[in-house]
Design a protein around this motif. Structure first.
Motif, PDB file in Angstrom:
ATOM      1  N   GLN A 389       0.808  -1.221   0.000  1.00  0.00           N
ATOM      2  CA  GLN A 389       0.000   0.000   0.000  1.00  0.00           C
ATOM      3  C   GLN A 389       0.845   1.276   0.000  1.00  0.00           C
ATOM      4  O   GLN A 389       0.397   2.332   0.400  1.00  0.00           O
ATOM      5  CB  GLN A 389      -1.051  -0.056   1.117  1.00  0.00           C
ATOM      6  N   ARG A 390       2.105   1.095  -0.466  1.00  0.00           N
ATOM      7  CA  ARG A 390       2.907   2.258  -0.830  1.00  0.00           C
ATOM      8  C   ARG A 390       3.009   2.331  -2.351  1.00  0.00           C
ATOM      9  O   ARG A 390       3.300   3.355  -2.909  1.00  0.00           O
ATOM     10  CB  ARG A 390       4.288   2.172  -0.185  1.00  0.00           C
ATOM     11  N   PRO A 437      -4.540   5.815  -0.866  1.00  0.00           N
ATOM     12  CA  PRO A 437      -5.939   6.057  -1.242  1.00  0.00           C
ATOM     13  C   PRO A 437      -6.403   5.192  -2.414  1.00  0.00           C
ATOM     14  O   PRO A 437      -7.571   4.805  -2.471  1.00  0.00           O
ATOM     15  CB  PRO A 437      -5.951   7.546  -1.610  1.00  0.00           C
ATOM     16  N   LEU A 438      -5.496   4.864  -3.325  1.00  0.00           N
ATOM     17  CA  LEU A 438      -5.929   4.069  -4.486  1.00  0.00           C
ATOM     18  C   LEU A 438      -6.073   2.583  -4.150  1.00  0.00           C
ATOM     19  O   LEU A 438      -6.628   1.825  -4.948  1.00  0.00           O
ATOM     20  CB  LEU A 438      -4.971   4.278  -5.665  1.00  0.00           C
ATOM     21  N   ALA A 439      -5.600   2.180  -2.972  1.00  0.00           N
ATOM     22  CA  ALA A 439      -5.804   0.789  -2.548  1.00  0.00           C
ATOM     23  C   ALA A 439      -7.259   0.545  -2.147  1.00  0.00           C
ATOM     24  O   ALA A 439      -7.684  -0.607  -2.030  1.00  0.00           O
ATOM     25  CB  ALA A 439      -4.868   0.430  -1.399  1.00  0.00           C
ATOM     26  N   GLN A 440      -8.020   1.592  -1.979  1.00  0.00           N
ATOM     27  CA  GLN A 440      -9.467   1.416  -1.772  1.00  0.00           C
ATOM     28  C   GLN A 440     -10.073   0.641  -2.940  1.00  0.00           C
ATOM     29  O   GLN A 440     -11.038  -0.110  -2.772  1.00  0.00           O
ATOM     30  CB  GLN A 440     -10.172   2.770  -1.673  1.00  0.00           C
ATOM     31  N   ALA A 441      -9.507   0.849  -4.118  1.00  0.00           N
ATOM     32  CA  ALA A 441     -10.047   0.169  -5.310  1.00  0.00           C
ATOM     33  C   ALA A 441      -9.942  -1.346  -5.157  1.00  0.00           C
ATOM     34  O   ALA A 441     -10.795  -2.087  -5.651  1.00  0.00           O
ATOM     35  CB  ALA A 441      -9.311   0.624  -6.570  1.00  0.00           C
ATOM     36  N   TRP A 605      -0.687  11.149 -12.705  1.00  0.00           N
ATOM     37  CA  TRP A 605      -1.292  11.551 -11.429  1.00  0.00           C
ATOM     38  C   TRP A 605      -1.067  13.046 -11.177  1.00  0.00           C
ATOM     39  O   TRP A 605      -1.995  13.761 -10.779  1.00  0.00           O
ATOM     40  CB  TRP A 605      -0.744  10.708 -10.264  1.00  0.00           C
ATOM     41  N   ALA A 606       0.141  13.507 -11.442  1.00  0.00           N
ATOM     42  CA  ALA A 606       0.434  14.928 -11.218  1.00  0.00           C
ATOM     43  C   ALA A 606      -0.530  15.797 -12.022  1.00  0.00           C
ATOM     44  O   ALA A 606      -0.998  16.840 -11.548  1.00  0.00           O
ATOM     45  CB  ALA A 606       1.884  15.228 -11.593  1.00  0.00           C
ATOM     46  N   ARG A 619      -1.477  12.792  -0.876  1.00  0.00           N
ATOM     47  CA  ARG A 619      -1.044  11.502  -0.345  1.00  0.00           C
ATOM     48  C   ARG A 619      -0.533  10.585  -1.462  1.00  0.00           C
ATOM     49  O   ARG A 619       0.522   9.958  -1.348  1.00  0.00           O
ATOM     50  CB  ARG A 619      -2.217  10.852   0.412  1.00  0.00           C
ATOM     51  N   VAL A 620      -1.279  10.526  -2.544  1.00  0.00           N
ATOM     52  CA  VAL A 620      -0.865   9.640  -3.647  1.00  0.00           C
ATOM     53  C   VAL A 620       0.431  10.155  -4.276  1.00  0.00           C
ATOM     54  O   VAL A 620       1.340   9.375  -4.590  1.00  0.00           O
ATOM     55  CB  VAL A 620      -1.989   9.502  -4.694  1.00  0.00           C
TER      56      VAL A 620
END
Ligand code: GCU
Length: 657
Positions: A389-390, A437-441, A605-606, A619-620
């Protein structure tokens, strides 16, 4: 009385249930019909949406409306969890036989948004393919000196436990239950499968703590399960033995279980890790794992409970010099002879691969080999071996491949998982729930695939993006997530060989970290080649555990798929892959590409900075820096290692150290 929607603590991310997701439902005139606790939950959800968006909700009205949305109990034959959805003459109607079905129907309407209220829809029935859709939490009640509060947890502390006790405020647990119900999960085991002394007592004098958690999860249709120690009669009951055939032991479990049900009438059952990595089990008494599982099944049976017996049984004290023992064989060798001997309420819980949640493994041959046993397939949502999750690593495509794999003639893994789909949760008390946050997926995707193993993971990701982020950043999120699992695979252990992680915590590269260890996870690289010979002809024989056609496909290096080649075969660095590349050049190329793909994802992402909530974006963005650092480390260690072993230079002359 409608049950109020849980209030999130300040700063906690709403994940896939932000208020905006309820806009379409909240602006409507809604009628709710029926009674029961989950109907109150549904009413609470709709009432809160109406409060925000100006609609109105009435209950059991005798007038005929008009209503935009009717949510009602009444249909027969849909089971507790099914529902139908139709739209006719301006009214959208969800009908269910049971409270859970109504709740799932409501969340289905939420997912559809405005589309649920436009045009006509002929009646369609929705039902989960699998009855059990469960998360196992590897949470410790007390902080473990090595493993911390959550074993393999990368999202802060436990949602349930803190400092040796159940959390006093269970509002966040309720909110968690709500998120899980919205993606279809209906069961949780609340403590670690490695049951330490404090946790063992949850079964007896600490059952009140479990009951409190069960009370918070129940309104969202989630049943609570408990991991128990096979040695509980010794540890807690003062008996001289835990022998599953001993009368006093059987009586002890029966009585302990009766008390559990007194505290939690809808308790789901036990999860057991026995004779595995130091946990106690029936082998100590010369008994089989069927004897062990059936002991607990008998105690649970009068109350309708289930025992989940894990098949993760192997020798973790292997001598690395011994080339005949193969950890991959262990689950099949232990359990196939027991087929047909498990009680009907015993479920054998099998990890999806034969090893341990690596980024690439073949499907466990055990899954197709026990036709007379109820199997549950276990996935790992927590990213122990997939970036902790990093790293961004959306596992939907991997799980979808696994669940769709035709392991038996005429049956996919998803169809063979008659005992359900289980996963180790990735959630904790982190403000984003999942650290990254993207690990919520991953959590969301697991729930939806458990509901429908043949669902298109891309469509599931669309749902998650739509609910969580809205339409704005959808293209960017797909660009970042869609290929992220394959990217992760590219810069880590190559061609299915697995591990190469730092021992203990399993983050970051260490090519030989486990090579001379007792854990049975070796790659056998030397100056000529790499990989594990698991063929029947010359290796450990593991390939022979598969049925047709897989035993033959995997037996030969010529027919074995590239991505699993080093799992099944020891080949030379010059071996030509089906892709036309040599093994060594494939290693170099994928490791350079993997890092480039992370760089590209970071840039995408940027570019989303104006389309994503600032806290999530920051955070991401921070985590991408760590992912990139780590990916470069992986690239350079793996490439250097194999260059030094093989002496073969990179065909493109890139920098190798
Ligand atoms: C892995 C993991 C352990 C866990 C075990 C299990 O080995 O590293 O932390 O206990 O799986 O699934 O039981």
């Amino acid at each position: 009385m409608p049950l109020p929607v849980p209030v999130l603590p300040e700063g906690v991310d709403p994940a896939w249930l932000p208020p905006a997701a309820f806009r379409a439902v909240g602006g409507r005139r809604t009628l709710i019909r029926g009674s029961g606790p989950l109907v109150e939950t549904v009413h609470g959800e709709v009432a809160e949406a109406c409060r925000r968006f100006g609609g109105r909700v009435v209950r059991d009205a005798s007038d005929d409306g008009p209503y935009d949305l009717v949510l009602g109990l009444g249909a027969d034959g849909l089971g507790d969890e099914g529902f139908t959805l139709a739209r006719e003459g301006g009214t959208t109607t969800v009908t269910a036989s049971g409270g859970r079905g109504l709740l799932y129907g409501l969340f289905h309407v939420v997912r559809l948004g405005e589309a649920a209220f436009t045009g006509e829809r002929s009646r369609r029935t929705h039902r989960p393919a699998l009855a059990l859709r469960m998360l196992d939490h590897w949470d410790n009640v007390a902080v473990h000196p090595v493993m911390g509060q959550v074993e393999r947890g990368y999202a802060g502390g436990s949602l349930f436990w803190e400092d040796g006790r159940a959390r006093g405020d269970l509002e966040r647990v309720r909110a968690y239950g709500r998120l899980l119900a919205a993606c279809g999960i209906n069961a949780i085991s609340v403590n670690n499968v490695n049951v330490h002394a404090t946790e063992a007592r949850l079964l007896t004098d600490r059952i009140g703590d479990v009951a409190a958690i069960a009370g918070a999860l129940r309104p969202y249709g989630i049943r609570t399960h408990l991991s128990v120690s096979f040695a509980a009669p010794l540890l807690l009951g003062g008996l001289p033995t835990a022998d599953p055939l001993d009368g006093a032991v059987r009586a002890w479990w029966a009585e302990a279980t009766r008390r559990v049900y007194e505290a939690i009438p809808d308790f789901g059952g036990y999860v057991v890790k026995a004779d595995s990595e130091g946990q106690p089990g029936p082998f100590a008494y010369g008994r089989s794992h069927a004897d062990g599982a059936n002991l607990l099944a008998a105690a649970l049976e009068p109350f309708g409970g289930t025992v989940h017996w894990r098949a993760f049984v192997y020798d973790h004290r292997q001598d690395w010099r011994d080339r005949t023992t193969d950890r991959a064989r262990a689950a099949y060798d232990h359990f196939v002879p027991l087929d047909g001997r498990f009680a009907p309420n015993a479920v054998l819980q099998v990890k999806h691969g034969p090893m341990d949640f690596q980024v690439r493994e073949p499907v466990s041959p055990l899954i197709g080999a026990m036709p007379r046993t109820r199997l549950a397939v276990e996935l790992q949502v927590t990213q122990e071996y997939t970036g902790q999750q990093r790293h961004v690593c959306w596992l939907g495509p991997m799980w979808s491949d696994v669940l769709g794999f035709p392991i038996e003639p005429g049956a996919s893994v998803g169809e063979s998982a008659r005992g359900g789909l289980v996963a180790v949760s990735n959630a904790g008390d982190d403000p984003f729930w999942t650290g990254h946050p993207l690990a919520q997926a991953n959590l969301y995707t697991f729930g939806r695939l458990a509901w429908r193993p043949d669902a298109d993971p891309g469509a599931v990701l669309d749902e998650w993006i739509g609910l969580t982020y809205g339409p704005g950043p959808a293209a960017g999120l797909h660009a970042v997530l869609d290929g992220s699992w394959r990217t992760y695979e590219k810069y880590t252990a190559p061609l299915g060989v697995g591990f190469m992680v730092q021992p203990g915590h399993h983050y970051g590269p260490s090519v030989d970290g486990y090579e001379y260890s007792p854990w049975g996870t070796y790659h056998f690289a030397d100056r000529d080649g790499v990989g594990v010979d698991r063929s029947v002809a010359t290796g450990t024989g593991y390939a022979g555990q598969y049925g047709k056609p897989w035993a033959e496909v995997y037996e030969s290096a010529d027919s074995c798929p590239d991505e699993l080649l080093l799992f099944f075969h020891h080949v030379s660095y010059a071996h030509l892959l089906a892709s036309g590349k040599t093994v060594i050049q494939h290693i170099y190329d994928t490791h350079f590409e993997g890092v480039e793909e992370v760089e590209a994802a970071r840039d995408v992402w940027a570019g989303l900075v104006d389309l994503v909530d600032p806290a999530r974006h920051r955070r991401v963005a921070e985590l991408f820096e760590e992912q990139l650092r780590s990916a470069r480390e992986w690239r350079d260690q793996i490439n250097s290692y194999f260059f030094r072993k093989s002496g073969v230079p990179d065909a493109h002359g890139r920098r190798i150290y």
